[in-house]
Design a protein around this motif. Structure first.
Motif, PDB file in Angstrom:
ATOM      1  N   LEU A 153       0.834  -1.209   0.000  1.00  0.00           N
ATOM      2  CA  LEU A 153       0.000   0.000   0.000  1.00  0.00           C
ATOM      3  C   LEU A 153       0.866   1.256   0.000  1.00  0.00           C
ATOM      4  N   LEU A 154       1.901   1.280   0.816  1.00  0.00           N
ATOM      5  CA  LEU A 154       2.803   2.432   0.857  1.00  0.00           C
ATOM      6  C   LEU A 154       3.497   2.633  -0.486  1.00  0.00           C
ATOM      7  N   GLY A 155       3.983   1.547  -1.078  1.00  0.00           N
ATOM      8  CA  GLY A 155       4.633   1.659  -2.378  1.00  0.00           C
ATOM      9  C   GLY A 155       3.692   2.160  -3.454  1.00  0.00           C
ATOM     10  N   GLY A 156       2.443   1.708  -3.419  1.00  0.00           N
ATOM     11  CA  GLY A 156       1.458   2.157  -4.397  1.00  0.00           C
ATOM     12  C   GLY A 156       1.196   3.647  -4.299  1.00  0.00           C
ATOM     13  N   LEU A 157       1.106   4.165  -3.080  1.00  0.00           N
ATOM     14  CA  LEU A 157       0.891   5.605  -2.901  1.00  0.00           C
ATOM     15  C   LEU A 157       2.066   6.419  -3.436  1.00  0.00           C
ATOM     16  N   LEU A 158       3.270   5.935  -3.226  1.00  0.00           N
ATOM     17  CA  LEU A 158       4.442   6.638  -3.748  1.00  0.00           C
ATOM     18  C   LEU A 158       4.439   6.671  -5.274  1.00  0.00           C
ATOM     19  N   VAL A 159       4.012   5.579  -5.901  1.00  0.00           N
ATOM     20  CA  VAL A 159       3.959   5.533  -7.364  1.00  0.00           C
ATOM     21  C   VAL A 159       2.876   6.483  -7.889  1.00  0.00           C
ATOM     22  N   VAL A 160       1.736   6.535  -7.211  1.00  0.00           N
ATOM     23  CA  VAL A 160       0.665   7.456  -7.613  1.00  0.00           C
ATOM     24  C   VAL A 160       1.147   8.902  -7.523  1.00  0.00           C
ATOM     25  N   TRP A 161       1.836   9.233  -6.428  1.00  0.00           N
ATOM     26  CA  TRP A 161       2.368  10.594  -6.297  1.00  0.00           C
ATOM     27  C   TRP A 161       3.302  10.923  -7.459  1.00  0.00           C
ATOM     28  N   ALA A 162       4.168   9.992  -7.804  1.00  0.00           N
ATOM     29  CA  ALA A 162       5.090  10.223  -8.926  1.00  0.00           C
ATOM     30  C   ALA A 162       4.329  10.451 -10.221  1.00  0.00           C
ATOM     31  N   GLY A 163       3.216   9.711 -10.420  1.00  0.00           N
ATOM     32  CA  GLY A 163       2.422   9.859 -11.635  1.00  0.00           C
ATOM     33  C   GLY A 163       1.842  11.258 -11.778  1.00  0.00           C
ATOM     34  N   PHE A 164       1.286  11.801 -10.702  1.00  0.00           N
ATOM     35  CA  PHE A 164       0.702  13.138 -10.783  1.00  0.00           C
ATOM     36  C   PHE A 164       1.776  14.226 -10.826  1.00  0.00           C
ATOM     37  N   PHE A 165       2.922  13.976 -10.217  1.00  0.00           N
ATOM     38  CA  PHE A 165       4.015  14.946 -10.294  1.00  0.00           C
ATOM     39  C   PHE A 165       4.511  15.066 -11.732  1.00  0.00           C
ATOM     40  N   ILE A 166       4.618  13.940 -12.421  1.00  0.00           N
ATOM     41  CA  ILE A 166       5.044  13.950 -13.825  1.00  0.00           C
ATOM     42  C   ILE A 166       4.041  14.713 -14.692  1.00  0.00           C
ATOM     43  N   LEU A 167       2.763  14.680 -14.294  1.00  0.00           N
ATOM     44  CA  LEU A 167       1.701  15.294 -15.098  1.00  0.00           C
ATOM     45  C   LEU A 167       1.696  16.822 -15.013  1.00  0.00           C
ATOM     46  N   LEU A 168       2.471  17.399 -14.127  1.00  0.00           N
ATOM     47  CA  LEU A 168       2.504  18.859 -14.013  1.00  0.00           C
ATOM     48  C   LEU A 168       3.035  19.488 -15.304  1.00  0.00           C
ATOM     49  N   PRO A 169       2.396  20.546 -15.821  1.00  0.00           N
ATOM     50  CA  PRO A 169       2.843  21.181 -17.080  1.00  0.00           C
ATOM     51  C   PRO A 169       4.210  21.848 -16.921  1.00  0.00           C
ATOM     52  N   TRP A 170       5.009  21.780 -17.962  1.00  0.00           N
ATOM     53  CA  TRP A 170       6.306  22.449 -17.974  1.00  0.00           C
ATOM     54  C   TRP A 170       6.678  22.794 -19.420  1.00  0.00           C
ATOM     55  N   GLY A 171       7.658  23.666 -19.581  1.00  0.00           N
ATOM     56  CA  GLY A 171       8.107  24.060 -20.905  1.00  0.00           C
ATOM     57  C   GLY A 171       7.483  25.360 -21.369  1.00  0.00           C
ATOM     58  N   ASN A 172       7.677  25.693 -22.653  1.00  0.00           N
ATOM     59  CA  ASN A 172       7.209  26.954 -23.228  1.00  0.00           C
ATOM     60  C   ASN A 172       6.097  26.801 -24.252  1.00  0.00           C
ATOM     61  N   GLN A 173       5.856  25.591 -24.726  1.00  0.00           N
ATOM     62  CA  GLN A 173       4.829  25.383 -25.748  1.00  0.00           C
ATOM     63  C   GLN A 173       3.440  25.468 -25.135  1.00  0.00           C
ATOM     64  N   LEU A 174       2.574  26.282 -25.728  1.00  0.00           N
ATOM     65  CA  LEU A 174       1.203  26.447 -25.243  1.00  0.00           C
ATOM     66  C   LEU A 174       0.249  25.578 -26.053  1.00  0.00           C
ATOM     67  N   PRO A 175      -0.887  25.220 -25.471  1.00  0.00           N
ATOM     68  CA  PRO A 175      -1.863  24.429 -26.225  1.00  0.00           C
ATOM     69  C   PRO A 175      -2.550  25.265 -27.293  1.00  0.00           C
ATOM     70  N   LYS A 176      -3.136  24.590 -28.274  1.00  0.00           N
ATOM     71  CA  LYS A 176      -3.923  25.283 -29.299  1.00  0.00           C
ATOM     72  C   LYS A 176      -5.129  25.948 -28.636  1.00  0.00           C
ATOM     73  N   ILE A 177      -5.356  27.229 -28.964  1.00  0.00           N
ATOM     74  CA  ILE A 177      -6.457  27.979 -28.367  1.00  0.00           C
ATOM     75  C   ILE A 177      -7.708  27.836 -29.224  1.00  0.00           C
ATOM     76  N   GLN A 178      -8.844  27.645 -28.556  1.00  0.00           N
ATOM     77  CA  GLN A 178     -10.140  27.547 -29.241  1.00  0.00           C
ATOM     78  C   GLN A 178     -10.742  28.947 -29.318  1.00  0.00           C
ATOM     79  N   TRP A 179     -10.719  29.517 -30.559  1.00  0.00           N
ATOM     80  CA  TRP A 179     -11.148  30.906 -30.746  1.00  0.00           C
ATOM     81  C   TRP A 179     -12.562  31.034 -31.269  1.00  0.00           C
ATOM     82  N   LYS A 180     -13.181  29.957 -31.662  1.00  0.00           N
ATOM     83  CA  LYS A 180     -14.496  30.066 -32.305  1.00  0.00           C
ATOM     84  C   LYS A 180     -15.528  30.596 -31.322  1.00  0.00           C
ATOM     85  N   ASP A 181     -16.598  31.218 -31.851  1.00  0.00           N
ATOM     86  CA  ASP A 181     -17.649  31.829 -31.040  1.00  0.00           C
ATOM     87  C   ASP A 181     -17.072  32.868 -30.087  1.00  0.00           C
ATOM     88  N   LEU A 182     -16.148  33.677 -30.611  1.00  0.00           N
ATOM     89  CA  LEU A 182     -15.449  34.682 -29.826  1.00  0.00           C
ATOM     90  C   LEU A 182     -16.356  35.896 -29.619  1.00  0.00           C
TER      91      LEU A 182
END
Length: 514
Positions: free
Chosen positions: A333-362
């Motif tokens: 159980l302890l090991g599983g929680l540590l792996v889950v934490w690592a998964g969400f930490f990896i998911l944090l956004p980083w870098g300079n590239q931005l997502p495509k913006i949805q401009w329709k119905d502006l």
């Protein structure tokens, strides 16, 4: 096994006690396997539409937004939270067939209602909310399944049986999205049965299949399920309000359950379900925002992703059965929680590239702090040939889209793999420990509360993530999740030594590897 009976070696290891006939053993395991199927179908009922709820909700009611999506998904768990203690209490005093059959009938009726939510002229989103809530109410029978499996297995059988229960649940999560993916080939239009106003399309076909499987499940329960209960050593007991004649067993059953361990395990289970529920909920909006997927692409690709997670979960469930024998449930159980934490930490956004913006119905009042050049650039990217197509990308209404980096595809899939390893390990270990902590008494009510805590997590998880994600974006959302997991790891460290089996605590049995 000798001459059609099962034998148990006594503590002296010199004599053998008769504990169960072969006929009783076979009947007990047939009944347990029927409840494996029930757990499988319950998870299918949740996952078979999880990827299509958002586009279907948008189709039937244009007033629905991402925040209402969180409530629709959470309604399943609200219904389950209310029903679980009721069904658990019911199963303590009456044959388990009764709450099982009634709960499945409720789910069948709710699935039929879901297939007709497009019919009313208005307020369609509320009909969907009610339908999913009733499906969840029927899924409260999970408490009955867990209490039955816990009561019908010895201490040495428990971890393996609970892992098998979770495996069947995971298979439901695998095949649910797979069914949804197959039904996506029908398309949004599908076919219509005008006589009864039934539309069979990619949104309604899955729930109709769920209703059919529910009826099949009821037939099997009535035909095969029998009441069985054994003590921690494996000796048969009376199924309802039992009291064994063995003086040692009476002394053990009268011991006090460690309520601190019970509450802590409920909290641990709550967090485990919370983080996976929010991950499931945000998967479709996140991928549509980050990778500009269309609605149909999101249903198809995320269905495949969840199916892959299910396959991974089955492998993990099989692995933890052996790993827990070497390391113990608490360490896994302890090991599983540590792996889950690592998964969400990896998911944090980083870098300079931005997502495509949805401009329709502006609209003029919908562009926060955006330069004229950025507006012109976005408008230039609008589709010219087919203005009827739905817009894709990160909506401009979500202001964080303008400054939050995109989550890279490799980053996303690495995170998915980590979460797919950690979640199933935490899931099965938490309620395996819980069933052992409770001991030999009927566990229906306690399992009802455990299921209710998990259902509460499935309520709050979608609501939490949909609001935080909509207003603040993935960086804040996943950062907060990392903090929650770290607090949970700290809690586990505090109560670690208290999470032991009831019979081990009172010295009635030694939990040895099989």
């Amino acid at each position: 096994m000798r001459k059609g009976i099962l034998l148990l070696k006594t503590e002296s290891f010199r004599e053998w006690d008769i504990i169960e006939t072969q006929e009783h053993y076979k009947s007990r395991w047939r009944s347990i396997r029927i409840l494996y199927l029930t757990m499988f179908l319950s998870s299918v009922g949740f996952s078979i539409v999880i990827m299509s709820i958002w586009p279907y909700l948008q189709k039937i009611d244009q007033t629905a937004d991402a925040r209402f999506l969180g409530w629709v998904i959470a309604s399943f768990s609200l219904g389950q939270m209310v029903a679980s203690p009721i069904f658990g209490l019911w199963s303590n005093y009456r044959p388990r067939k009764e709450p099982l059959v009634i709960s499945i009938l409720i789910s069948v009726a709710a699935n039929c209602l879901y297939a007709y939510v497009h019919v009313p002229a208005s307020h369609n989103k509320y009909y969907m909310l009610i339908a999913r809530g009733l499906v969840g109410f029927g899924a409260g029978n999970v408490a009955v399944v867990r209490s039955y499996v816990a009561g019908a297995t010895s201490l040495q059988e428990r971890t393996s049986s609970m892992a098998n229960t979770s495996t069947c649940q995971a298979l439901g999560f695998i095949l649910g999205p797979v069914f949804q993916t197959c039904f996506a080939l029908i398309g949004e239009k599908g076919v219509t049965w005008d006589t009864i106003k039934l539309q069979i399309n990619m949104y309604t076909a899955p729930v109709l299949l769920g209703a059919f499987l529910g009826i099949l499940n009821i037939i099997l329960i009535l035909a095969v399920l029998r009441e069985h209960r054994v003590d921690d050593s494996g000796r048969p007991c009376n199924s309802i309000n039992f009291e064994t004649a063995n003086a040692d067993e009476v002394q053990i059953s009268q011991g006090n359950i460690d309520q601190v361990a019970v509450v802590a395990t409920n909290v641990l289970f709550f967090v485990v379900l919370f983080i996976f529920a929010l991950f499931e909920t945000i998967l479709t909006p996140l991928t549509m925002d980050m990778y500009a997927w269309t609605q149909e692409q999101a249903v198809l690709y995320n269905g495949i992703i969840l199916a892959g997670l299910g396959v991974e979960a089955v492998v993990v469930f099989m692995g933890v059965k052996f790993l827990s024998k070497m390391l113990g449930e608490r360490a896994v159980l302890l090991g599983g929680l540590l792996v889950v934490w690592a998964g969400f930490f990896i998911l944090l956004p980083w870098g300079n590239q931005l997502p495509k913006i949805q401009w329709k119905d502006l609209h003029n009042n919908s562009i926060p702090n955006t330069t004229f050049g950025e507006i012109i650039t976005g408008l230039w990217k609008l589709p010219r040939e087919d203005q009827s197509e739905l817009p894709t990308g990160c909506p401009i209404e979500q202001t964080w889209c303008l400054y939050t980096p995109v989550i890279h595809m490799a980053q996303f899939f690495t995170s998915v793999v980590f979460i797919g390893i950690g979640y199933p390990a935490c899931n099965v270990m938490s309620y395996t420990l819980y069933s052992k902590i409770l001991g030999p008494k009927p566990q229906g009510v306690y399992m009802g509360w455990l299921t209710a805590s998990g259902s509460g997590a499935r309520i709050l998880g979608p609501v939490f993530i949909s609001h935080v994600y909509s207003y603040l974006g993935p960086r804040w959302a996943f950062g907060l999740v990392c903090g929650i997991v770290l607090l949970t790891i700290s809690l586990l460290g505090v109560v670690y030594k208290r999470l032991i089996a009831f019979s081990v605590r009172y010295g009635g049995i030694q939990e040895l590897p099989r």
